[in-house]
Design an enzyme around this catalytic site. Structure first.
Site, short mmCIF file in Angstrom:
data_model
loop_
_atom_site.label_atom_id
_atom_site.label_comp_id
_atom_site.label_asym_id
_atom_site.label_seq_id
_atom_site.Cartn_x
_atom_site.Cartn_y
_atom_site.Cartn_z
CB SER A 1 -1.03 -0.05 1.11
OG SER A 1 -1.41 1.17 1.51
CE1 TYR B 1 -3.69 -2.23 5.56
CE2 TYR B 1 -2.99 -0.07 4.78
CZ TYR B 1 -3.44 -1.34 4.61
OH TYR B 1 -3.68 -1.68 3.27
#
Length: 239
Positions: free
Chosen positions: A142, A155
């Site tokens: 990501s 994350y």
């Protein structure tokens, strides 16, 4: 570009959202697809959709963060479905909150799923790829792994770790004719991203869609085997 028809792919987290879009895109190219996830009902529904495209499909229920489950179920899949030419490490989870307030167990679960999960699955699949003398592994990271932000510590840490692992693996495995690529998309409209879109006031219709990302993966896999796209970022044009 080469054809990928007749190859076998494993897509983790393949029953819904981004993983489902990837699985269907591969099936449309004539690839036999195995998907994994934690919900048997959604896995069965997606396998039925894949089979309607004229390819073989199967599923396995396990948690990628559980090393024992991964080893056992991947071995079963390879024995019954065949060795995989393609591995898409897509399964992942997200939760957002301040570093101080986020529960420690939740922080750890995110890292185990998003970093250790691809590690466990890759480790289980790789021996058969080495035996085949070729293969493709695509790890879905990501843009949050490229740059941390407030409330994304867990994350971002997990996705940054995946980028590092994936790049190291790329250098190690390309000498065995196995291509390892890392993809870092910005927000993709999915069930997992709904909290991010709420925080940023993003428009789900203007951000990347799962099908956009799936198209990129198919194009990467079709590259001539002498060519390797080691990493790529895909962004929404005007979210």
């Amino acid at each position: 570009m080469q054809s990928i028809k007749g190859k076998k792919a494993l897509v983790t987290g393949g029953s819904r959202g981004l993983g489902k879009a990837i699985a269907l895109a591969l099936a449309n190219e004539g690839v036999d697809v195995a998907i994994t996830g934690r919900n048997k009902n959604t896995l069965e529904e997606t396998v039925n959709e894949i089979e309607k495209l004229g390819v073989k499909a199967t599923y396995s229920v396990f948690n990628v963060a559980d090393k024992g489950e991964v080893k056992k179920e991947i071995e079963t899949l390879i024995n019954s479905f065949g060795a995989f030419d393609i591995l898409i490490n897509n399964a992942g989870i997200a939760a957002f909150g301040s570093f101080i307030e986020m529960d420690e167990d939740e922080w750890e679960e995110i890292v185990k799923t998003n970093l250790f999960g691809p590690y466990y699955v890759s480790k289980a699949v790789l021996p058969s790829m080495v035996d085949l003398g070729s293969g493709d592994i695509i790890n879905v990271s990501s843009t949050a792994g490229l740059k941390g932000n407030a409330v994304t510590s867990a994350y971002s840490a997990s996705k940054a770790g995946l980028i590092g692992m994936s790049e190291s693996l790329m250098f190690e495995l390309r000498k065995k004719n196995i291509r390892v690529s890392t993809l870092t998309p910005s927000t993709i409209a999915s069930e997992m991203s709904k909290d991010v879109l709420k925080i940023t006031d993003g428009d789900p219709d203007k951000v990347l869609q799962p099908e956009d990302f799936a198209e990129l993966i198919v194009d990467m896999l079709k590259l001539n085997k002498r060519a390797l796209l080691a990493s790529a970022s895909l962004w929404s044009t005007n979210p």
